[in-house]
Design a protein around this motif. Structure first.
Motif, PDB file in Angstrom:
ATOM      1  N   VAL A 143       0.811  -1.226   0.000  1.00 10.14           N
ATOM      2  CA  VAL A 143       0.000   0.000   0.000  1.00 10.14           C
ATOM      3  C   VAL A 143       0.846   1.279   0.000  1.00 10.14           C
ATOM      4  O   VAL A 143       0.649   2.136  -0.867  1.00 10.14           O
ATOM      5  N   PRO A 144       1.785   1.480   0.927  1.00  5.58           N
ATOM      6  CA  PRO A 144       2.520   2.762   0.923  1.00  5.58           C
ATOM      7  C   PRO A 144       3.322   3.034  -0.353  1.00  5.58           C
ATOM      8  O   PRO A 144       3.215   4.133  -0.909  1.00  5.58           O
ATOM      9  N   ILE A 201      12.628  -2.276  -1.845  1.00  6.10           N
ATOM     10  CA  ILE A 201      13.571  -2.940  -0.928  1.00  6.10           C
ATOM     11  C   ILE A 201      12.987  -3.104   0.467  1.00  6.10           C
ATOM     12  O   ILE A 201      12.940  -4.216   1.007  1.00  6.10           O
ATOM     13  N   VAL A 202      12.561  -2.024   1.088  1.00  7.60           N
ATOM     14  CA  VAL A 202      12.048  -2.108   2.463  1.00  7.60           C
ATOM     15  C   VAL A 202      10.786  -2.972   2.536  1.00  7.60           C
ATOM     16  O   VAL A 202      10.677  -3.817   3.435  1.00  7.60           O
ATOM     17  N   PRO A 203       9.826  -2.838   1.606  1.00  9.82           N
ATOM     18  CA  PRO A 203       8.664  -3.730   1.676  1.00  9.82           C
ATOM     19  C   PRO A 203       9.015  -5.214   1.537  1.00  9.82           C
ATOM     20  O   PRO A 203       8.463  -6.048   2.259  1.00  9.82           O
ATOM     21  N   TRP A 226       9.871  -0.195   9.352  1.00  9.38           N
ATOM     22  CA  TRP A 226       8.831  -0.323   8.341  1.00  9.38           C
ATOM     23  C   TRP A 226       7.799   0.800   8.490  1.00  9.38           C
ATOM     24  O   TRP A 226       7.398   1.417   7.507  1.00  9.38           O
ATOM     25  N   THR A 227       7.373   1.046   9.705  1.00 11.06           N
ATOM     26  CA  THR A 227       6.357   2.074   9.947  1.00 11.06           C
ATOM     27  C   THR A 227       6.862   3.444   9.506  1.00 11.06           C
ATOM     28  O   THR A 227       6.122   4.207   8.876  1.00 11.06           O
ATOM     29  N   GLY A 228       8.119   3.756   9.801  1.00 12.98           N
ATOM     30  CA  GLY A 228       8.693   5.030   9.355  1.00 12.98           C
ATOM     31  C   GLY A 228       8.724   5.127   7.838  1.00 12.98           C
ATOM     32  O   GLY A 228       8.386   6.164   7.259  1.00 12.98           O
ATOM     33  N   ALA A 237       6.432   7.324   2.886  1.00 13.02           N
ATOM     34  CA  ALA A 237       5.918   7.177   1.518  1.00 13.02           C
ATOM     35  C   ALA A 237       4.519   7.756   1.397  1.00 13.02           C
ATOM     36  O   ALA A 237       4.207   8.477   0.438  1.00 13.02           O
ATOM     37  N   ILE A 238       3.681   7.479   2.381  1.00 10.08           N
ATOM     38  CA  ILE A 238       2.311   7.999   2.335  1.00 10.08           C
ATOM     39  C   ILE A 238       2.311   9.515   2.502  1.00 10.08           C
ATOM     40  O   ILE A 238       1.569  10.223   1.813  1.00 10.08           O
TER      41      ILE A 238
END
Length: 182
Positions: free
Chosen positions: A37-38, A65-67, A107-109, A114-115
Motif C-alpha cells: 500500500v505505501p 527494498i524495504v517492503p 517499516w512504519t517510518g 511514503a504515504i
C-alpha cells in the motif's frame, strides 16, 4: 486498492479465525497487502501529479527494498522477533496483541514517509492546480490522512479494540473518496 483488499481480507480472517496460530498466519498473509500500500500510494501520487519521469525501474526497485525485506521478516518473525517480539491472545476480544520489534518501527517510518510524500504531492497539486485538480487533489489528500489517524490510534495503544488496527477499513474509505474525486 488491490493491496488494501489483501490487507482487509487478512485482517478479516485474523478476526474470524479461532486459534491463535491461524490468526497469526492470517496476519502474516495480510502483510502481502500491507507492504504494497505505501509504495503504491506514492507511485499513484507521482503519476497523478504528472511526475512520471521519476517513476523509473531503478526508482521502483529501490522503493521495493524495504517492503520486500519487511515481508520476509514478517514471514520468519518467530525466529528473530524483528517484527513481532511476542504475540498474545487477548481473551476478552479474541484478538492477537502484538509486541512490535525494532524492524516494525523501521517499516512504519518508511510507510508513513511514503504515504506522507504522496499525500503532500497530491495536496500541493490541489492547492496550485486548475479548479478541477484543486477539488480532486484536496479530496484525495485529505482522504489520505484518515488511515494515518486510524493507524496512530492503534500504534499508540488507544484503540477501543486491543490488537485491532482500523487502518484497513480507513483505506477502504480512502478508496471510495479517491474514486469519487476522480
Amino acid at each position: 486498492m488491490l493491496g488494501v483488499m489483501v490487507w482487509v481480507a487478512g485482517a478479516g480472517l485474523e478476526a474470524g479465525l479461532p486459534a491463535p496460530a491461524t490468526k497469526i498466519l492470517a496476519a502474516k498473509l495480510s502483510y502481502f497487502g500491507i507492504v504494497s500500500v505505501p509504495p503504491l500510494w506514492l507511485v499513484f501520487a507521482m503519476r497523478y501529479v504528472r511526475h512520471d519521469r521519476w517513476v523509473t525501474r531503478r526508482f521502483l526497485a529501490a522503493l521495493a527494498i524495504v517492503p520486500v525485506v519487511t515481508l520476509v521478516l514478517v514471514l520468519t518473525t518467530e525466529s528473530h522477533g524483528l517484527v513481532w517480539r511476542s504475540t498474545a491472545l487477548n481473551e476478552t476480544s479474541g484478538t492477537i496483541v502484538y509486541e512490535h520489534g525494532w524492524w516494525f518501527w523501521i517499516w512504519t517510518g518508511f510507510a508513513y514517509g511514503a504515504i506522507m510524500i504522496g499525500t503532500l504531492m497530491v495536496l500541493a497539486l490541489g492547492v496550485r492546480g486548475r479548479a478541477v485538480y484543486r477539488r480532486q487533489g484536496i479530496a484525495i489528500g485529505v482522504g489520505a490522512i484518515i488511515p494515518w489517524i486510524s493507524n496512530l490510534i492503534y500504534l499508540t495503544g488507544n484503540s477501543p479494540w486491543p490488537g485491532v488496527d482500523p487502518a484497513p477499513l480507513a483505506f477502504t474509505v480512502v478508496g471510495a473518496i479517491v474514486a469519487w474525486a476522480l
